[in-house]
Design a protein around this motif. Structure first.
Motif, short mmCIF file in Angstrom:
data_model
loop_
_atom_site.label_atom_id
_atom_site.label_comp_id
_atom_site.label_asym_id
_atom_site.label_seq_id
_atom_site.Cartn_x
_atom_site.Cartn_y
_atom_site.Cartn_z
N ASP A 99 0.82 -1.22 0.00
CA ASP A 99 0.00 0.00 0.00
C ASP A 99 0.85 1.27 0.00
N ILE A 100 2.03 1.19 0.62
CA ILE A 100 2.80 2.42 0.78
C ILE A 100 3.30 2.97 -0.56
N ILE A 101 3.35 2.14 -1.59
CA ILE A 101 3.78 2.62 -2.91
C ILE A 101 2.76 3.63 -3.46
N TYR A 102 1.48 3.40 -3.17
CA TYR A 102 0.41 4.24 -3.69
C TYR A 102 0.00 5.34 -2.71
N SER A 103 0.31 5.17 -1.46
CA SER A 103 -0.28 5.98 -0.39
C SER A 103 0.15 7.44 -0.42
N GLY A 104 -0.84 8.34 -0.44
CA GLY A 104 -0.56 9.75 -0.26
C GLY A 104 -0.20 10.08 1.18
N THR A 105 -0.72 9.30 2.12
CA THR A 105 -0.38 9.49 3.53
C THR A 105 1.11 9.29 3.75
N VAL A 106 1.62 8.18 3.24
CA VAL A 106 3.05 7.89 3.37
C VAL A 106 3.86 8.90 2.57
N ALA A 107 3.34 9.32 1.42
CA ALA A 107 4.06 10.30 0.59
C ALA A 107 4.25 11.63 1.31
N ALA A 108 3.23 12.08 2.04
CA ALA A 108 3.36 13.33 2.78
C ALA A 108 4.48 13.22 3.82
N ILE A 120 6.43 10.76 10.52
CA ILE A 120 5.63 9.57 10.84
C ILE A 120 4.39 9.58 9.96
N ALA A 121 4.07 8.44 9.37
CA ALA A 121 2.79 8.24 8.68
C ALA A 121 1.95 7.30 9.54
N VAL A 122 0.71 7.68 9.83
CA VAL A 122 -0.13 6.86 10.71
C VAL A 122 -1.47 6.59 10.04
N SER A 123 -1.88 5.32 10.11
CA SER A 123 -3.12 4.88 9.47
C SER A 123 -3.93 4.03 10.42
N LEU A 124 -5.24 4.10 10.28
CA LEU A 124 -6.16 3.27 11.06
C LEU A 124 -6.58 2.08 10.21
N VAL A 125 -6.37 0.88 10.72
CA VAL A 125 -6.75 -0.33 10.00
C VAL A 125 -8.25 -0.53 10.24
N PRO A 153 19.32 8.07 7.11
CA PRO A 153 18.81 9.05 6.14
C PRO A 153 17.62 8.54 5.35
N ARG A 154 16.73 9.45 4.98
CA ARG A 154 15.60 9.19 4.09
C ARG A 154 14.71 8.06 4.61
N SER A 155 14.51 8.04 5.92
CA SER A 155 13.69 7.00 6.54
C SER A 155 12.55 7.61 7.33
N ILE A 156 11.42 6.92 7.37
CA ILE A 156 10.27 7.35 8.16
C ILE A 156 9.74 6.16 8.95
N LEU A 157 8.81 6.44 9.84
CA LEU A 157 8.07 5.38 10.51
C LEU A 157 6.69 5.28 9.88
N ILE A 225 4.72 -0.87 13.76
CA ILE A 225 5.63 0.24 13.49
C ILE A 225 6.75 -0.27 12.59
N THR A 226 6.78 0.25 11.37
CA THR A 226 7.73 -0.23 10.37
C THR A 226 8.65 0.91 9.94
N PRO A 227 9.97 0.72 10.08
CA PRO A 227 10.88 1.72 9.53
C PRO A 227 10.96 1.54 8.01
N VAL A 228 10.71 2.61 7.30
CA VAL A 228 10.69 2.56 5.83
C VAL A 228 11.83 3.42 5.30
N HIS A 229 12.68 2.80 4.50
CA HIS A 229 13.83 3.48 3.92
C HIS A 229 13.52 3.80 2.46
N ILE A 230 13.56 5.07 2.10
CA ILE A 230 13.19 5.46 0.74
C ILE A 230 14.42 5.35 -0.16
N ASP A 231 14.81 4.12 -0.42
CA ASP A 231 15.88 3.80 -1.35
C ASP A 231 15.44 2.53 -2.05
#
Length: 256
Positions: A99-108, A120-125, A153-157, A225-231
């Motif tokens: 989902d994070i590939i498409y997500s505007g929430t994660v993109a912000a 931090i990007a936060v979503s309600l399941v 660098p270039r990482s979010i939760l 809680i997932t650390p996401v590296h934008i690489d």
């Protein structure tokens, strides 16, 4: 602490309101969000027209653009004082695995990180109960922590919260991204003028969704809680690809 709040569901989203209310007293909050729903916008940046920013009676700002536009403008021009971090959400639905590939929430959130801010990007399941206050409380706990955290660098939760009352959460789990099975087929429909149209089909179920994944954690009642590296480089494939390309170079020499 100055915190920028944004989302992809739009400036009037109940999740954004719950986040703003849940973080009261934690610092100075500013809201800059799209003027309408931009779910699925990913990291789109508007470059073909100027953007309009409006301020609403509640102090929120809206932008006639994407979530990425909102964070970019907020950090790079709308305010005189810098921000300390970015929080994007609370998204109305999950952002698990692919989902994070498409997500505007994660993109912000990633746009904030690209501009040098922890994010931090936060979503309600969401299962229909809309426990936004639970997700807001999760974010507050993460922001209130006094323990230093370095993600590199270039990482979010990327945080996904089960749709449960606070008292029913099982706890917190650090997870990896799972992935979904193939999406369902496009859904055809006919518009009132008789023209064939199509809805994008629903996302697939969790394919890689076992222990250790974000899918599994939320299914068990845990905050994921997932650390996401934008690489997006596939580093383990570099050596094999170099060998393959060297072979192509050899063919070029032979043909010459």
């Amino acid at each position: 602490m100055r915190i920028l709040l944004s989302n992809d569901d739009g400036v009037h989203s109940p999740g954004l309101v719950a986040l703003f209310e849940g973080l009261q007293g934690l610092g100075e909050l500013e809201v800059v969000a799209p003027d309408r729903d931009h779910s699925g916008a990913s990291n789109a940046l508007t470059l073909n027209r100027p953007l309009t920013v409006d301020q609403h009676p509640n102090g929120y700002h809206s932008v006639d653009g994407t979530p990425t536009d909102c964070v970019h403008l907020a950090v790079n021009g709308l305010f005189g004082e810098p921000f300390d971090r970015v929080v994007s959400g609370i998204n109305t639905h999950a952002n698990l695995g692919d989902d994070i590939i498409y997500s505007g929430t994660v993109a912000a959130a990633t746009e904030g990180r690209h501009l040098g801010l922890p994010a931090i990007a936060v979503s309600l399941v969401n299962d229909g109960h809309f426990h936004y206050q639970t997700a807001a409380r999760v974010v507050r706990i993460l922001l209130e922590s006094t323990r230093a955290l370095s993600l590199g660098p270039r990482s979010i939760l990327n945080v996904n919260v089960p749709d449960l009352p606070w008292s029913e959460l099982a706890g917190f789990r650090v997870t990896r991204l799972g992935n979904r099975e193939r999406a369902e087929g496009a859904v055809p429909m006919t518009c009132p003028r008789g023209k064939q149209r199509y809805w994008i089909g629903a996302a697939g179920r969790g394919g890689d969704a076992g222990p250790g994944t974000d899918f599994h954690a939320v299914r068990e009642g845990y905050v994921s809680i997932t650390p996401v590296h934008i690489d997006m480089t596939r580093h383990e494939s570099l050596s094999g690809l170099r060998d393959w390309v060297d072979g192509l170079n050899g063919l070029e020499d032979m043909q010459a």
